[in-house]
Write a protein that holds these residues in place. Structure first.
Motif, PDB file in Angstrom:
ATOM      1  N   SER A 354       0.791  -1.192  -0.011  1.00 16.41           N
ATOM      2  CA  SER A 354       0.103  -0.042  -0.041  1.00 16.41           C
ATOM      3  C   SER A 354       1.071   1.390  -0.139  1.00 16.41           C
ATOM      4  CB  SER A 354      -0.916   0.019   1.151  1.00 16.41           C
ATOM      5  OG  SER A 354      -0.144   0.111   2.532  1.00 16.41           O
ATOM      6  N   ARG A 356       0.584   5.376   1.321  1.00 17.38           N
ATOM      7  CA  ARG A 356      -0.147   6.429   2.039  1.00 17.38           C
ATOM      8  C   ARG A 356      -0.301   7.881   1.218  1.00 17.38           C
ATOM      9  NH1 ARG A 356      -3.614   5.592   6.164  1.00 17.38           N
ATOM     10  NH2 ARG A 356      -4.027   7.396   7.435  1.00 17.38           N
ATOM     11  N   SER A 361      -4.973   5.322   2.506  1.00 18.56           N
ATOM     12  CA  SER A 361      -4.132   4.252   2.172  1.00 18.56           C
ATOM     13  C   SER A 361      -4.337   3.668   0.671  1.00 18.56           C
ATOM     14  CB  SER A 361      -3.889   3.354   3.215  1.00 18.56           C
ATOM     15  OG  SER A 361      -2.923   2.420   2.698  1.00 18.56           O
ATOM     16  N   ARG A 363      -3.980   0.979  -1.868  1.00 24.97           N
ATOM     17  CA  ARG A 363      -3.650  -0.303  -1.829  1.00 24.97           C
ATOM     18  C   ARG A 363      -2.917  -0.801  -3.206  1.00 24.97           C
ATOM     19  NH1 ARG A 363      -6.531  -5.000   0.979  1.00 24.97           N
ATOM     20  NH2 ARG A 363      -7.644  -4.966  -0.728  1.00 24.97           N
ATOM     21  N   ASN A 364      -2.272  -1.803  -3.326  1.00 27.95           N
ATOM     22  CA  ASN A 364      -1.879  -2.371  -4.314  1.00 27.95           C
ATOM     23  C   ASN A 364      -3.020  -3.479  -4.646  1.00 27.95           C
ATOM     24  OD1 ASN A 364      -0.046  -3.104  -6.650  1.00 27.95           O
ATOM     25  ND2 ASN A 364       1.172  -4.270  -5.671  1.00 27.95           N
ATOM     26  N   GLY A 367      -3.711  -5.983  -1.937  1.00 27.85           N
ATOM     27  CA  GLY A 367      -2.743  -5.785  -0.851  1.00 27.85           C
ATOM     28  C   GLY A 367      -1.578  -6.302  -0.763  1.00 27.85           C
ATOM     29  N   THR A 385       1.320   0.457  -6.544  1.00 28.87           N
ATOM     30  CA  THR A 385       1.867   1.229  -5.483  1.00 28.87           C
ATOM     31  C   THR A 385       3.299   2.329  -6.179  1.00 28.87           C
ATOM     32  OG1 THR A 385       3.224  -0.398  -4.646  1.00 28.87           O
ATOM     33  CG2 THR A 385       1.173   0.280  -3.522  1.00 28.87           C
TER      34      THR A 385
END
Length: 702
Positions: A354, A356, A361, A363-364, A367, A385
């Motif tokens: 992930s 920020r 957040s 996420r990929n 996740g 990301t």
């Protein structure tokens, strides 16, 4: 009594003589001076103009195979003048006719009335002195039984007329379009009965296809009975439109698309495009759901029209009008933007689970983190990301600048997104490349509604799905107060082709074609040439070269090398397991557009052969799931059909579209394009030169 004086008699005689002189003078003027004019007016008052429709030109594929042609069908017509002199204005005749044809009386009677401001369709918009068609596609046996009994069916005739025929049925329906009556026929059709193209190629090239109608002047008596034909000008047939569509490839594409949509739970729409990357010509184009254009022949019923325009709207050509977020297929533009901004494509970047951005957040996918990698690997495994980070850094830099550079938006527009491709089909959508200006304009137009939604909330939805109701209310509140701001979150979503980004399948196919051919961005075209009825080529239609991608040869090769690994070891590996790479190497990119509360949109954009690309294939499945689940298997099936893999017959031997126009003789019969077919059979891909409509050159140096 006093006798009248001589002077009074003289006055009377003079007055009478003057009246006779005036009368004879007027008679002389009417018969001698104006005789010709009145004679012409008298004749014209008894002459009626009848339009003789021209035979509409055919539409053929790149090998000369007919996609749309004409066939003869028995058409039953009525003479409104003769019916009008019968008892009850011929209603009994129409009832007997409806019974003989096995059709409802209302349908026949409706077609046998004249259109007017108070009488709508079905009705006859033409001249009452023409035979009014009330039924087409009538069996010849039934038609003969009707015309052989004039005492039972007075004023009823039957004849063979050309009507539109679609040999492939629904094949390429969205590309071909359909015909409908021209209710406001300015432009030389006083009868108002001309059929004109309303969509697809039929609409774009209507002037070429429809030909020139003929004219017939008939002399009628005071009762409207035709006495004789005074003058006749025969019609001139329309031209044949040769397209770049390959009928066999089109069939493969439509079957694969339909199968993919039906196989994906919850999916109901989709689209697919096959482009010739070197010329910009459209080889195949399909949308799902589709329809059978034969439904328009003879006039569409209200029920059929409602079916085509409601629900999933089969009438919509989704390849050019459907708009979806492109998801990770968009990363080719973000990669170019990052490299132009100074990022080393071979450098190491952290693909964390992930990233920020502000208080949120991002996420990929799933996740999952994949560790440190270069941009080639980032494309292969579709790491989100890394691109979030690039977009966030660019956004922060732009926030400090007086004039934001918006490098990712600028690169996306250079790839042809955010504007129409210019394809020769009507109604194309422009897609959307959102930026700061768009965000503010959108907020200004939707602010009032967003604020109202934020105050009202979603009480009914809250009872069924509280989480979704809270999310939608929060989004509305944010849009109400700060919806005009281009945020870091907007930039992050933009980098992976989500958020407010929208593209059409044809736009995405064009962008991948430019990537594959070395950087030339073409304006796609479906038509190749307009050929006269006598076989002369009136004009050829060439896709224009509209620009160059803002990227050099090394970067293009780097991205192409990455995409070649996606079906082998990347996100599409499962869909291409067991694929015969030794015969055809396919490159591509998956895309999975996520949407809150709905299934993902599935994309796969690809080209082949990977080392020397010729064809580009793009498939999108709405609500289809991940790109690897729905779209990628469909693309694989299309490539197998094109090249004849897995024991299938090759739809396009060698994967090479026809180079030459098919030879059409003066009568319009098809003849094979010998050179083009021979070249395709040998699998040759060499093209003589570069330029619009020919092979695009490789990219220039960095």
């Amino acid at each position: 009594m006093r006798r009248p004086s001589r002077s009074r008699l003289f006055v009377v005689h003079l007055l009478v003589a003057s009246l006779f002189l005036v009368l004879f003078g007027r008679l002389w003027q009417v018969q001698v001076l104006d005789g010709g004019r009145y004679a012409r007016a008298a004749v014209e008052d008894h002459v009626r103009q009848i339009t003789v429709p021209a035979v509409r030109g055919r539409i053929v594929d790149d090998r000369g195979r007919p996609l749309v042609r004409n066939r003869t069908a028995m058409v039953v017509s009525v003479d409104l003048i003769q019916l009008g002199r019968l008892p009850g204005r011929g209603r009994d005749v129409l009832r007997r006719l409806a019974s003989a044809l096995g059709r409802p009386y209302g349908e026949i009677a409706g077609r046998a009335r004249l259109c007017s401001p108070t009488v709508g369709r079905p009705c006859w918009p033409g001249s009452p002195y023409q035979p009014v068609p009330v039924a087409d596609g009538v069996e010849e046996r039934v038609a003969l039984q009707i015309v052989e009994r004039p005492e039972v069916f007075p004023g009823v005739t039957a004849e063979a007329r050309p009507v539109r025929e679609y040999p492939g049925g629904p094949l390429a329906a969205h590309v071909l379009g359909y015909l409908a009556p021209d209710d406001v026929s300015g432009g030389g059709d006083p009868s108002g009965t001309r059929l004109v193209g309303r969509d697809g190629l039929e609409a774009t090239y209507d002037a070429d296809l429809r030909g020139t109608p003929g004219r017939r002047e008939v002399v009628v008596d005071s009762a409207g009975q035709v006495l004789r034909v005074a003058r006749e000008q025969p019609p001139r047939a329309g031209a044949t439109l040769v397209t770049s569509i390959d009928a066999k490839v089109q069939e493969v594409v439509e079957k694969a698309l339909a199968k993919a949509v039906r196989r994906a739970p919850g999916a109901s729409t989709g689209a697919a495009v096959v482009l010739d990357a070197r010329t910009g010509r459209v080889v195949a184009m399909a949308g799902y759901p589709s329809y059978d254009p034969r439904v328009w022949t003879g006039g569409i019923s209200p029920a059929d029209y409602r079916r085509l325009t409601s629900g999933d709207r089969p009438l919509v050509p989704r390849a050019i009008q459907g708009q979806w977020p492109p998801a990770s297929t968009w990363k080719i533009t973000s990669t170019v933007a990052a490299v132009k901004a100074g990022k080393d494509p071979r450098g190491g970047y952290d693909c964390s689970g992930s990233y920020r951005v502000g208080d949120r957040s991002f996420r990929n996918f799933g996740g999952i983190g994949h560790g440190t990698m270069d941009l080639r690997r980032a494309l292969v495994v579709s790491c989100d990301t890394i691109y979030y980070r690039f977009a966030h850094e660019m956004w922060r830099k732009d926030q400090k600048a007086k004039n934001p550079a918006d490098p990712m938006q600028k690169t996306a527009r250079a790839f042809g997104f955010g504007r129409r491709t210019g394809v020769d089909l009507p109604g194309e959508a422009a897609g959307r490349v959102p930026d700061r200006a768009w965000k503010r304009a959108y907020w200004e137009s939707t602010r009032e509604a967003a604020c109202a939604e934020a105050r009202r909330g979603h009480p009914e939805l809250a009872r069924r799905d509280p989480a979704r109701a809270r999310y939608l209310t929060a989004v509305a509140a944010e849009s109400c107060t700060h919806g005009y701001l281009w945020t870091a979150g907007d930039a992050a979503n933009f980098s992976i082709g989500q958020g407010d980004v929208l593209v059409t399948p044809l736009q995405l196919a064009r962008a991948y074609a430019a990537l594959a051919n070395g950087g030339t961005l073409f304006g796609p075209r479906v038509a190749r040439a307009v050929v006269a009825a006598d076989g002369r080529v009136l004009r050829e239609i060439t896709p224009p070269a509209e620009g160059r991608l803002p990227v050099g040869k090394k970067t293009l090769k780097y991205i192409r090398d990455a995409l070649a690994e996606v079906p082998r070891s990347g996100t599409a590996a499962a869909a291409f397991a067991g694929f015969p790479w030794e015969r055809v190497a396919v490159a591509g990119k998956t895309g999975t557009a996520e949407s809150f509360g709905a299934r993902d949109t599935s994309w796969f954009a690809s080209y082949a052969p990977a080392g020397r690309p010729r064809l580009v294939t793009v498939v999108v499945i709405g609500n289809g799931g991940t790109g690897a689940d729905a779209a990628a298997p469909a693309v694989r099936e299309i490539w197998e059909g094109i090249y004849g893999l897995g024991g299938r017959e090759a739809a396009l031997p060698g994967g090479v579209p026809a180079d030459d126009l098919p030879r059409l003789d003066a009568a319009g019969a098809e003849a094979p394009a010998a050179r083009g077919e021979a070249r395709a059979a040998r699998g040759e891909t060499a093209v003589k030169g570069a330029g619009p409509g020919k092979a695009a050159p490789e990219g220039d140096s960095e």
